[in-house]
Enzyme design. Structure first.
Site, short mmCIF file in Angstrom:
data_model
loop_
_atom_site.label_atom_id
_atom_site.label_comp_id
_atom_site.label_asym_id
_atom_site.label_seq_id
_atom_site.Cartn_x
_atom_site.Cartn_y
_atom_site.Cartn_z
N LYS A 16 -10.97 -5.66 3.34
CA LYS A 16 -10.32 -6.59 2.41
C LYS A 16 -11.29 -7.10 1.34
O LYS A 16 -10.93 -7.25 0.19
CB LYS A 16 -9.78 -7.81 3.19
CG LYS A 16 -8.40 -7.61 3.74
CD LYS A 16 -7.84 -8.96 4.17
CE LYS A 16 -6.48 -8.81 4.81
NZ LYS A 16 -5.82 -10.09 5.00
N GLU A 67 -11.60 -19.58 -0.36
CA GLU A 67 -10.61 -19.25 -1.38
C GLU A 67 -9.59 -20.34 -1.54
O GLU A 67 -9.47 -21.25 -0.71
CB GLU A 67 -9.94 -17.91 -1.04
CG GLU A 67 -9.16 -17.92 0.25
CD GLU A 67 -8.56 -16.56 0.58
OE1 GLU A 67 -9.19 -15.54 0.28
OE2 GLU A 67 -7.44 -16.55 1.13
N ARG A 119 -0.78 3.33 4.51
CA ARG A 119 0.04 4.08 5.47
C ARG A 119 1.48 4.04 5.00
O ARG A 119 1.81 3.32 4.07
CB ARG A 119 -0.05 3.41 6.84
CG ARG A 119 0.32 1.94 6.80
CD ARG A 119 0.48 1.35 8.17
NE ARG A 119 0.23 -0.08 8.19
CZ ARG A 119 1.13 -1.01 7.95
NH1 ARG A 119 2.37 -0.68 7.67
NH2 ARG A 119 0.82 -2.29 7.99
#
Lengths: 215, 468, 752
Positions: B119, B213, B314
């Site tokens: 990430k 964040e 995916r």
């Protein structure tokens, strides 16, 4: 609990067929190479710490990794699927059977299984002892651990969730453990055999009786 | 040489892949575990014998060794991981493709899986392309001074944007799954929380790195469906909305397109935002040379600001939601089929302009669970299982219709996926309600109690769940 | 007639002794002699006394003749048998016959922490003119006993060595000399606290700087067990004793690769005893002992009273010499002259009175002499010594460094805070200055001496295992060559923890050789550590030219050395280098398995000592990373054994100067090194899944007769026993090392 168990009936049943038939399944896929033949005598793990492996039964080749599979118990190879030799087998395929002569201890265990008050698996799931119970077992041994109804004795691992399981039944000591942590137990299978303190002499009687009568 | 696909998954996705292979004229093999022996994907592969043995028992769906051993034994040429299990495991993808007997991994190449699976790395790459991500650090911070400065900056920025109740999140960089996340509302509190999280991270993960964040509240969670080929072609199949997932619950419902004016009065131009996130997604895909199907996850704030969250490398469970609002030559595409085809080296064969988007679709996950008891899984035997048949409905399930089925306790109690579509969201919703009423499921557990599913819950909350 | 009987019995004893040493009666027709004696005994009264006396005398002559012949051609193995014979004198006999009176300390007979270790406070007497002077000494030694079971054959337990250490401290407090007597086949190899290896290491560490004169006398010196009482200022050895790195049987089992339980071929054992150079003569010529005490023919037995008188003289003389050397050369010379005169007068003992008390300055000299003694040992048994020009350069470099580092650390130490900035500037400039000063010379030197074999070591300072093309990963990461294979392996704990089979490229690549399920560490080659443990390009190897050789000319060993040299491209089993860990400079000594299984011989010991000195000179922390060590290299005999005290001494001097010495064990670490320079570190850590111990499972089984559990030597067991301080995960080795350096090393990583 029925105090006058028919020992003679039980013992004669074991006398007529004093064997356990241990079916050996493949743990995973692979190519099989047998290292024993039908009728071979095999032995289980030995040494003071069970650190010496038992007889080599077969080798399972998978992804260039030859994995030796050893016998976990002693006895005689009573059946062997010779047609599998050199072939690819799937996981959990039965490959052979070992006819294992029951020992005195094993007979006692299996009789006790009928006599102790068993606590059964409420669901098909994986079971673990609750943390503090496990700690006590590790420290003092299972037979020193007394459990009461309502105690959180197990953790049931079901669909990735951990659910506490509370004991119900007679209070007593954990006399026998029938499951292995992390391996699925079917619904209704016994997990532990609990012995209420009052019945301990009776259990002792069974044990000494079998010990005396079984040679 | 004829391609042969090993399907390394279970449940409905295994069946969907089987069907897709059949459609493409490919041979296939499935694997299954002892517990799944009664599952439909196994039954079908065992019962039909003309192709020879097609189902192989393995120790576990997550044992790569068994799966590859079967692949070699059955002389497969490709592996489809489905979703979950190995689908985003770059090590598995790498092993499959670099081993002495290499196989095609049906999915993106392993380097892409690795790069986008991280990430923090994704965030860094996105930032370098001016793709917006949630304001915050793009790497772990170890220094308290630096962290504090950053926190102050984030708070100031939010105030400047006139955001009500600004706050920030302090996360353990090595954590995941909601572990080690704390919220800070006042800068004065930051140092204390920072130390707390840092200590936790050190203790728990052995690394004191912390991420900071902006904390977002009240937002939409959208997905962009991309389809790319190994030849550098990249197209999209629109957007989906899965906001329900983000409210701390398991995903039960998903709809396409991403925004629908009938569900909510947006303060921004919804179509414009959708176009923007699609463009951003394509830009990132081009940059990393994405080469298979994938889903770009986005957070859209109430005022229409998109932030890239992560990339799912995916095929997703919900791929068909997108397919049901897409039309190629008047037909709904089958994205799984497209995925296999492209992984085996095909070109896409049509262009973006050849895809027409119209209508709306909703997917329901039908799950055996007790919605009144914290969505606890229900285990037992299903005796009756029936779905209606409509030309606006697709049902994917591994539960057999013709015989009782014991839900294996080893896996999630998912029963079926049902996708309804219509010309408008209102029509899709109406059809959805109709469907939920028409499903027949009966069964009981070992205690004799009847089956409980989430169908009543979905029926009762359909409108509320689709308010985004 | 009673006399004859005694003679007869005595004679019988002598023949039995011969048969025992020869292991059979074929030699010299001993059987016939024995038969004759038996006949005399049987028909004792059939003979007239004179006749019998005559007959006995004939046999006596024959036996004496045989004994003399035998003595002339005594083999190494026969010496071993002499030493092991129950008729041989023991420490008890020495205490009774050499010393005046004594009190056994720390137990008596079988009522004892360890009856195989005897400690006694004893008086030793000498006559000066008509005055009798007694002096006190601490006698410490192994007691074999004359066949008593509880003595354990002189194989002392860890707590026996601990007892010895306790009374060494007492001797130090009281300022009396210590007399060590070695009668041990080896230490009892058990790990129970305080642990065989760890306790020997502690003894050695204490002995390196024990502030009293120490004399050691060896009758049976079995490797590590002997070293615990071996480090001394003067090492004596009995002429018929043996001093060896390993028992000949043990050596034969290793050399001949004999499986446990199988019978050892006699010839192999004999050859091994010969090859190991274990006799007093051998040891004297190797410089591992200082003097031989002559025993009577075929070794002294418990009733050789003349021998004990001589022994008393020898230990007094040795103690005198040690004491005198600390005083002045002149005193020592005067003593020698007097002693010679006494010898010329055929006086039994020199009548000289020497006080054994030492002043502070003398103690200092005693310790520095001890240091020099050990540092100079085994300096001729390795190769790659510097040429005179090189040696000169090294000395010059050392002198410059010394001035520089003293300036940097000593003179500037303790200055005011405002000085610190300038200090940094100065030291920064200083290092540039030093570099500038030395670089052209170094380069010139390299250019001149560009010999291929000399360069080989330097060029391979850091070798990368896999070709770049073979790498799975992109980027500049080192990939173990083990990873280049498409196959899987099973974790040894799979049964217990259900570990999945691991794909080799993953395992040896990203997983750093660690099982993802249970954390088991698969062994990795040492290059991996070179690459992953230290800062990139920070490794500077030194002394790589020092070469392991075959100092004993051990048969067949040359070719094996050559093969290992070719295999590894290195000269010894130890790599020493400067390196950096997260910016911290340190000196590293590394033992690795590929070269003679990481065994320590003269070259390795010398390199280690030099690494200690370098770390001391440069004020840097010293890390000894043990990738694997199989112990002392048996092919170097006692030259290998004395690496134990030698290296421990270097460690002690480094630590006393304020150093920070850490040891990290990996894979397998056993025997001598653990029982000395590794085990003496205050900070010992282990990498997970490694094994640490004194002797392996088999040796323990064979010597103690008991089996040990499979996890006996595991890092966890070692931690539980308190032998190590912690267990590190390989993946966190670097961080842990850094943390340990910071927490243990304090602010400047060197000064305590």
């Amino acid at each position: 609990m029925n105090q006058d168990i028919d020992f003679d009936a039980i013992l004669s049943k074991y006398r007529s067929d004093p064997f356990d038939y241990v079916h050996i399944h493949t743990r995973h896929t692979g190519r099989v190479r047998f290292k024993v033949t039908e009728g071979a005598q095999v032995k289980g793990a030995g040494g003071e710490w069970h650190h010496l492996p038992g007889s080599l039964l077969f080798v399972l080749y998978r992804e260039r990794n030859p994995k030796p599979i050893y016998s976990s118990t002693f006895g005689e190879v009573s059946a062997l699927r010779r047609e599998l030799e050199g072939n690819f087998v799937e996981a959990n395929e039965k490959v052979m059977t070992i006819k294992h002569p029951l020992t005195k201890r094993e007979i006692i265990e299996s009789i006790l299984r009928k006599v102790l008050s068993n606590f059964n698996a409420p669901e098909r799931a994986k079971y673990f002892f609750a943390m503090d119970i496990q700690a006590r077992i590790d420290k003092f041994g299972p037979r020193a651990v007394t459990i009461q109804p309502g105690d959180e004795v197990f953790t049931m691992s079901l669909m990735k969730r951990d659910i506490p399981v509370y004991y119900s039944g007679e209070p007593g000591i954990i006399h026998s453990i029938y499951f292995k942590p992390g391996i699925s137990v079917g619904h209704g299978e016994p997990l532990i055999g609990v012995c209420p303190p009052g019945r301990l002499p009776f259990i002792q009687k069974i044990i000494s009786r079998v010990k005396a009568e079984w040679e | 040489m004829k391609e042969k696909v090993l399907i390394a998954n279970r449940g409905e996705i295994a069946l969907r892949i089987m069907n897709a292979c059949t459609d493409l004229g490919l041979d296939y093999v499935v694997v299954y575990t002892e517990e799944d022996a009664d599952s439909e994907h196994v039954r079908r592969s065992l019962d039909h014998q003309p192709h020879g043995k097609r189902a192989f028992r393995v120790a576990s769906y997550t044992d790569p060794n068994d799966i590859l051993a079967v692949a070699d034994h059955a002389e497969c040429t490709a592996i489809h991981p489905g979703y979950g299990f190995f689908s985003e495991d770059f090590r598995f993808a790498r092993r499959v493709t670099v081993r002495d007997r290499p196989l095609t991994f049906i999915g993106p190449n392993w380097e892409v899986i690795k790069d986008l699976g991280d990430k923090i790395n994704t965030k860094r790459v996105a930032n370098s392309l001016s793709i917006p991500t949630i304001p915050g650090t793009d790497g772990p911070i170890y220094n308290e001074m630096e962290a504090e400065e950053y926190a102050e900056q984030l708070m100031a920025d939010q105030k400047a944007q006139k955001i009500k109740n600004p706050s920030i999140l302090v996360k353990a960089a090595a954590g995941g799954g909601g572990m080690g996340i704390e919220e800070v509302r006042e800068v004065e509190q930051f140092r204390r929380v920072y130390r707390q999280v840092q200590n936790y991270a050190k203790r728990q993960f052995g690394d004191g790195g912390v991420l900071i964040e902006q904390c977002l509240r009240d937002y939409n969670h959208l997905e962009v469906q991309l389809v790319c080929s190994r030849h550098g072609e990249r197209i999209h199949f629109g957007t989906r909305n899965c906001t329900i997932q983000s409210t701390g619950r398991q995903k039960r419902l998903e709809a396409a397109p991403g925004f629908d004016e009938s569900c909510f009065a947006y303060v921004f131009n919804a179509q414009e935002v959708l176009d923007r996130i699609v463009d951003y997604s394509l830009k990132l895909a081009a940059h990393v040379r994405y080469d298979n199907v994938g889903t770009w996850e986005w957070i859209i704030t109430r005022d229409g600001q998109p932030y890239l969250l992560e990339v799912n490398t995916r095929i997703q469970v919900e791929n068909d939601v997108s397919a049901r609002i897409s039309h190629i030559d008047g037909q709904h595409p089958n994205l799984i089929r497209e995925q296999i085809r492209l992984a085996l080296g095909d070109r896409i064969g049509y262009s973006q302009s050849g895809i027409e988007f119209k209508g709306s679709s909703i997917e329901f996950r039908i799950i055996a669970e007790d919605t009144h008891r914290g969505f606890a899984p229900w285990i037992g035997t299903i005796n009756q299982f029936d779905f209606p048949k409509h030309d606006w409905l697709a049902v994917y399930t591994h539960v057999p219709f013709d015989r009782p089925y014991v839900i294996p306790s080893e896996y999630d109690p998912n029963l079926a996926l049902a996708i309804v579509w219509g010309d408008s969201m209102a029509e899709a919703k109406a059809r959805g309600r109709q469907l939920l009423r028409e499903i027949t499921i009966a069964g009981e557990n070992v205690a004799g109690a009847p089956i409980s599913t989430n169908i009543p819950y979905l029926e009762a909350h359909l409108d509320k769940l689709l308010t985004f | 007639m009673e006399d004859q009987r005694k003679r007869l019995l005595k004679l019988e004893e002598r023949i039995t002794y011969l048969v025992h040493i020869k292991e059979g009666s074929e030699w010299g027709n001993l059987a016939a002699l024995a038969e004759k004696l038996a006949h005399f005994k049987h028909s004792f009264y059939d003979f007239a006394e004179e006749e019998l006396s005559e007959e006995i005398r004939k046999v006596e002559d024959a036996v004496a003749f045989l004994e003399e012949r035998f003595e002339e051609h005594l083999t190494a193995m026969e010496r071993v048998r002499i030493v092991r014979c129950p008729q041989r004198f023991t420490l008890r006999d020495i205490l009774e016959n050499v010393y005046e009176d004594f009190t056994e300390l720390g137990g008596e007979e079988d009522v004892n922490v360890d009856p195989s270790m005897v400690v006694a406070k004893a008086n030793i007497m000498r006559r000066v003119k008509n005055k009798v002077i007694t002096q006190q000494v601490m006698v410490i030694g192994h007691e074999k006993g004359h066949g008593e079971e509880f003595r354990n054959g002189g194989s002392s337990k860890p707590w026996g060595n601990e007892k010895a250490l306790r009374y060494m401290a007492v001797a130090e407090t009281e300022g009396i000399p210590i007399h060590f007597y070695n009668f041990t086949p080896g230490a009892f190899p058990i790990e129970d606290y305080p642990g065989a290896a760890q306790q020997i290491a502690r003894n050695l560490y204490a002995l390196t700087k024990l502030r009293v004169p120490i004399i050691s006398v060896i009758s049976e010196g079995g490797s590590g067990g002997a070293e615990a009482l071996g480090l001394s200022d003067f090492r004596l050895m009995f002429s018929h004793g043996y001093y060896s790195v390993i028992s000949p049987e043990g050596g034969a089992a290793i050399e001949g690769k004999i499986r446990e339980g199988e019978k050892l071929p006699k010839e192999l054992v004999a050859a091994c005893a010969e090859n190991l150079r274990i006799t007093a003569e051998d040891n004297l010529s190797q410089g591992t002992i200082d003097r031989i005490i002559q025993e009577p023919i075929l070794g002294a037995r418990r009733d050789d009273f003349g021998f004990f008188r001589q022994l008393r003289y020898e230990v007094i003389r040795a103690t005198d010499e040690v004491v005198l050397k600390t005083k002045s050369l002149r005193a020592f010379r005067a003593y020698e002259v007097k002693r010679r005169m006494a010898a010329a007068e055929a006086a039994e003992e020199p009548h000289i009175d020497i006080s054994w008390d030492l002043h502070r300055d003398e103690i200092k000299r005693l310790l520095s002499l001890r240091s020099r003694k050990y540092r100079d040992m085994a300096t001729n048994s390795f190769g790659g010594k510097a040429s005179p020009a090189m040696a000169l350069w090294h000395r010059l470099e050392k002198a410059v460094s010394h001035v520089y580092y003293s300036f940097r650390y000593d003179l500037l130490k303790g200055q005011q805070k405002q000085m610190q900035k300038m200090f940094q500037d100065v030291s920064g400039e200083g290092s540039v200055f030093l570099q500038r000063l030395s670089r052209p010379i170094t380069e010139a030197y390299d250019f001149i001496s560009r010999k291929p074999e000399a360069k080989a070591g330097k060029a391979t300072a850091v070798r990368v295992g896999a070709n770049p093309e073979e790498r799975l990963e992109r980027g500049d990461t080192y990939m173990s060559p083990l990873a280049n294979e498409d196959r899987t392996v099973t974790c040894p704990n799979a049964e217990k923890f259900g570990c999945r089979d691991l794909w080799v490229p993953d395992l040896y690549g990203e997983f750093c050789g660690v099982c993802q399920t249970c954390g088991h560490h698969f062994p990795l080659e040492y290059e991996w550590y070179l690459k992953h443990l230290f800062d990139p390009d920070s490794i500077r190897e030194f002394n790589s030219e020092i070469r392991s050789v075959n100092p004993l000319q051990y048969k067949g060993f040359d070719s094996r050395l050559k093969a290992d040299r070719a295999k590894t491209g290195r000269n010894s089993a130890m790599i020493t280098f400067d390196a950096r860990v997260m910016g911290v400079d340190l000196v590293v000594a590394m033992l690795y398995s590929d070269f003679r299984n990481g065994t320590v011989g003269s070259a390795e010991g010398e390199k280690f000592v030099r690494a200690c000195d370098r770390a001391r000179l440069r004020r840097r922390p010293l890390l000894c990373y043990v990738h694997t060590t199989g112990g002392i290299r048996i092919h170097e005999g006692t030259l290998g054994v004395i690496q134990m005290p030698k290296c421990t001494l270097a460690v002690r001097e480094y630590l006393d100067s304020g150093g920070l010495y850490m040891v990290v064990y990996d894979n397998n670490s056993y025997a001598g090194p653990v029982a000395s320079f590794l085990g003496c570190s205050p900070y010992q850590f282990a990498i997970r899944s490694c094994r640490i111990g004194f002797a392996g499972q088999r040796v323990i089984r064979e010597t103690t007769g008991q089996d040990i559990p499979p996890d006996y030597h595991s890092a966890k067991s070692a931690l539980r026993r308190g032998h190590i301080q912690g267990i590190w995960d390989r993946r966190e080795f670097r961080q842990n090392l850094y943390k340990a350096l910071m927490t243990m090393g304090g602010r400047n990583l060197y000064y305590r």
